[in-house]
Structure formats: structure tokens, C-alpha cells
Design an enzyme around this catalytic site. Structure first.
Site, short mmCIF file in Angstrom:
data_model
loop_
_atom_site.label_atom_id
_atom_site.label_comp_id
_atom_site.label_asym_id
_atom_site.label_seq_id
_atom_site.Cartn_x
_atom_site.Cartn_y
_atom_site.Cartn_z
N ARG A 1 0.87 -1.19 0.00
CA ARG A 1 0.00 0.00 0.00
C ARG A 1 0.90 1.23 0.00
NH1 ARG A 1 2.35 2.06 3.76
NH2 ARG A 1 0.74 3.66 3.84
N GLY A 2 0.25 2.42 -0.06
CA GLY A 2 1.03 3.64 -0.24
C GLY A 2 1.12 3.90 -1.74
N ALA A 3 0.83 5.13 -2.14
CA ALA A 3 0.65 5.41 -3.57
C ALA A 3 1.84 4.98 -4.44
CB ALA A 3 0.33 6.89 -3.76
N GLN B 1 -2.25 2.89 10.07
CA GLN B 1 -0.95 2.85 9.38
C GLN B 1 0.11 3.66 10.13
OE1 GLN B 1 -3.89 3.39 7.87
NE2 GLN B 1 -3.87 2.82 5.72
N ASP C 1 -1.94 10.84 -2.26
CA ASP C 1 -2.29 9.79 -3.23
C ASP C 1 -2.63 10.39 -4.59
OD1 ASP C 1 -2.81 8.53 -0.47
OD2 ASP C 1 -2.70 6.87 -1.89
N ARG D 1 -7.37 -0.41 -6.62
CA ARG D 1 -7.57 0.69 -5.67
C ARG D 1 -7.78 1.97 -6.46
NH1 ARG D 1 -4.16 1.26 -0.42
NH2 ARG D 1 -6.06 2.37 0.16
N ASN E 1 -5.27 12.73 0.44
CA ASN E 1 -4.44 11.82 1.24
C ASN E 1 -5.34 11.09 2.25
OD1 ASN E 1 -1.75 10.84 1.89
ND2 ASN E 1 -1.96 11.94 3.81
N LYS E 2 -4.74 10.24 3.04
CA LYS E 2 -5.47 9.42 4.01
C LYS E 2 -6.49 10.23 4.81
CE LYS E 2 -5.25 5.92 4.31
NZ LYS E 2 -6.19 5.08 3.56
O1 MRU Z 1 -4.49 3.46 2.24
P1 MRU Z 1 -2.99 3.59 2.18
O2 MRU Z 1 -2.29 3.03 3.36
O3 MRU Z 1 -2.44 3.08 0.86
O4 MRU Z 1 -2.78 5.16 2.21
C1 MRU Z 1 -1.49 5.70 2.13
C2 MRU Z 1 -1.47 7.17 2.25
O5 MRU Z 1 -2.46 7.83 2.44
C3 MRU Z 1 -0.14 7.83 2.05
O6 MRU Z 1 -0.06 9.01 2.79
C4 MRU Z 1 0.00 8.17 0.56
O7 MRU Z 1 -0.14 7.01 -0.23
C5 MRU Z 1 1.26 8.84 0.25
S1 MRU Z 1 2.56 7.66 0.36
C6 MRU Z 1 4.03 8.13 0.07
#
Ligand code: MRU
Length: 363
Positions: free
Chosen positions: A53-55, A200, A241, A90, A251-252
Site C-alpha cells: 500500500r502507499g501510492a 498505518q 495519493d 484501488r 491523502n489518508k
Molecule cells: O491506504 P494507504 O495506506 O495506501 O494510504 C497511504 C497514504 O495515504 C499515504 O499518505 C499516501 O499514499 C502517500 S505515500 C508516500
């Protein structure tokens, strides 16, 4: 980055030259397990279930997913099938579409016999490029940190979710400047939002900061505003993201509330991002698709008992419904600056174009 002295990336090609391997992020911080992806279906499932996970990491995993698809069947219909399946895994992180478009543009015009090798080569390049981009975001962010505290005094950051090396191939986006500041001997401390519902921050950001020896404290998501009012946060820094052409940042979930509190308290609010996180086709953050995830992520919690067992428990009264929007949009006006691999700019179309002039609209 290192895990107990051993250098790791989050994803890499296995020694057989076909299998892809990645750290399983659903099991951290309690278990460190490496997963094998042997098929495009494995890669799709890993993205959907957040093993990865993470963009930026989602983009890298999708690129390897295309390579796995080409290894099994390099035909045109399979190229399209793999693209569509991975894209649907996603919806919010635009890095996924960026990586898939890149691979499709490379592979589609090519003879089928060359697709497997070309896809693996490009996926590896995307990983190397991501690590280098993130390193440079760290350098540019470090300059900002030095500007905030020119005499190298103790500095307190606050971050939300996980935008560290686990969210990328290496280094991270928001955490890269923090690692570089720590490595440079600047006394930096990080307030880590736990980041409900999936935690996270508590499970991933705290884990990776601890492994690197960066001083940090995990806080409940609701504590940030109070700490900012008390002058205990010098700057906030988060990942993204999807960033729109005008600098709105998706973002999250919960990022927006931190930006509001930062704005009210005059605390600088930075966003670290690599160029594949910019969606040049969207101007207004309201048009970004927001992923709705399963209600169980809200209604359940998992953790380790005193006996060392990892268990999942229900926290809601039976029958209470739960909603789970996974991301929110922070308007550009609440963002102090964007920190990219090319430098630091205002969160605005003019700011982004000053760093990416090739994206200017034709007059
Ligand atoms: O749902 P996730 O854990 O994939 O969400 C991740 C985030 O929101 C991060 O802040 C985002 O992907 C930036 S990562 C460098």
C-alpha cells in the site's frame, strides 16, 4: 532502509527472475513476512488487500503485476485484462494509473515475444526511479527543515498515515526529509498520528521510525490540534495519493483536519510528493474518486495480546453500521508548500508549473 541491519526495499524481483517479492504490510508491526507474487492475480490481490500500500508502492507493484501477466501470456487480450484488473484494485492513488499507462504504452506496440523482458526491465526501472525521487524529496525537504530551525535546534514534526519507505520503494515521501534530518544530526522528533481505521501510523510509521532510531511518539488522531495549540508542533508533513493541477491534495482520511488545525495555529503544512502522484487531468480535488473500504476496518481492531497472540476484536455494538471513506481532500489554500523531487513550490497551478514547465497548457 535497514531492518535489523539488513537493507530492504519494499518490493523486488526474486532470484528466479520471475517471482516478485514484497514485505507483507498487513502483518506489521508484529510479524515481518515476505510474500511471493507469482501471477498477476497475486499482485492485484496484494494491492487490493493492502499487503502492499502507499501510492508509489502501489504503482511499483502494478508495474510488476503487468510483468507477471506478460510472463504468463503476452497476448493483446491479456495485456488489456491485466491493465483493467490492476487499475480496479484501488481507485484513489493516481500512481497506479500512471504506472499502468507507462507499461501499456511501452508494451502495446511491441512484438509479443519481447514483452515479458521489456515489462520486467521497466518495472525494475520504475522501482529504481522511485527510490531516487524519494531520496531527492528528502534533500529538498531537509532544506525546508533547516530554514525552519537555522541553528539546528530540536524540531517537532507531525505526520499522518504512513508516507515513509514502506509506502514507496525506499526512503518515503513525507518521511524522507525526516530521515535525512535525523541522519544529518538534527534533533528531530515525530508525532505519529495513529491513523484510524487501519492504523498505518501506529503500526507502520512507528515501526519504521523505530527501526531507524528516529525519536517519535504515537498519538491518538484527535490529539494533533491540542499539540499545535500548545506550540509542540513545528511543522506537519504528509504524503499524497493524488495532487490536482491546482495543488489540492488527496491523502489518508483525517489529513484535512490536521491541515485545518495547522492553518488555525500558524503551523507550516507540507506535502511530500513524487511527480507520478500529480494528476494533471484534474483541477479540483472534488473530482478525485474516494475509495470506500469495508466497514470492518472501522468496527474491528487487531493487535497483540500479552500472550503474544495477534487477535481481531469487535469494538462496535452489534448492529451499529459503520462508514469508511479512506481518503479526504485538503484544499491547496491550506498547504504551505509542495516538496517534490524537483524542488519546493506553492500548492497552486503556477507553483507546479514552475517545477514542471513541460505541463503548461498551450497558450
Ligand atoms: O491506504 P494507504 O495506506 O495506501 O494510504 C497511504 C497514504 O495515504 C499515504 O499518505 C499516501 O499514499 C502517500 S505515500 C508516500
Amino acid at each position: 532502509m535497514k531492518v535489523d541491519g539488513t537493507p530492504y526495499r519494499t518490493i523486488w524481483l526474486g532470484s528466479d527472475g520471475t517471482t516478485v517479492q514484497a514485505i507483507d504490510q498487513t502483518l506489521l508491526p508484529h510479524r515481518f513476512v515476505i510474500r511471493d507474487f507469482r501471477t498477476v492475480e497475486d499482485a492485484e490481490k496484494a494491492i487490493r488487500t493492502m499487503i502492499v500500500r502507499g501510492a508509489p508502492l502501489i504503482g511499483a507493484a502494478a508495474a510488476y503485476g503487468m510483468a507477471l501477466a506478460m510472463a504468463a501470456d503476452p497476448s493483446d487480450p491479456n495485456l488489456t485484462r491485466a491493465y483493467d484488473a490492476l487499475l480496479a484494485a484501488r481507485p484513489t492513488a493516481v500512481n497506479l494509473r500512471w504506472a499502468l499507462d507507462d507499461l501499456r504504452a511501452l508494451l502495446a506496440p511491441m512484438p509479443q515475444a519481447r514483452r515479458r523482458e521489456a515489462a520486467y526491465r521497466r518495472a525494475a526501472e520504475i522501482c529504481d526511479e522511485d527510490a531516487e525521487i524519494c531520496r531527492r524529496i528528502g534533500e529538498n525537504g531537509l532544506a525546508e527543515i533547516k530554514r525552519l530551525k537555522p541553528r539546528g535546534e530540536r524540531i517537532n514534526a507531525l505526520t499522518h498515515c504512513n508516507a515513509g519507505w514502506l509506502a514507496t520503494v525506499d526512503w518515503g515521501t513525507a518521511l524522507s526529509p525526516i530521515y535525512q534530518a535525523h541522519n544529518a544530526g538534527i534533533p528531530i522528533h515525530v508525532w505519529v498520528d495513529e491513523t484510524r481505521p487501519r492504523n498505518q501510523g501506529a503500526s507502520l510509521t512507528a515501526w519504521e521510525l523505530a527501526k531507524h532510531g528516529v525519536p517519535h511518539t504515537v498519538i491518538a488522531d484527535n490529539a494533533g490540534g491540542h499539540l499545535m495549540q500548545r506550540g509542540q508542533v513545528d511543522f506537519c508533513i504528509v504524503g499524497t495519493d493524488r495532487t490536482t493541477r491546482r495543488g489540492d491534495v488527496c491523502n489518508k482520511i483525517g489529513t484535512y483536519l490536521k491541515a485545518l488545525a495547522a492553518h488555525d495555529n500558524g503551523v507550516p503544512f507540507y506535502v511530500g510528493l513524487p511527480y507520478p502522484s500529480i494528476d494533471w487531468t484534474i483541477e479540483d480535488g472534488a473530482s478525485i474518486p474516494i475509495e470506500e473500504r469495508h466497514a470492518h476496518e472501522v468496527s474491528r481492531l487487531s493487535g497483540r495480546t500479552d500472550r503474544g497472540e495477534v487477535v481481531t476484536i469487535d469494538v462496535l455494538p452489534e448492529g451499529s453500521p459503520a462508514a469508511n471513506p479512506a481518503f479526504d481532500v485538503t484544499p491547496a489554500r491550506l498547504v504551505t508548500a509542495l516538496i517534490t523531487e524537483r524542488g519546493v513550490c506553492a500548492a497552486s497551478e503556477a507553483g507546479l508549473i514552475s517545477l514542471y514547465p513541460e505541463r503548461a497548457k498551450a497558450a
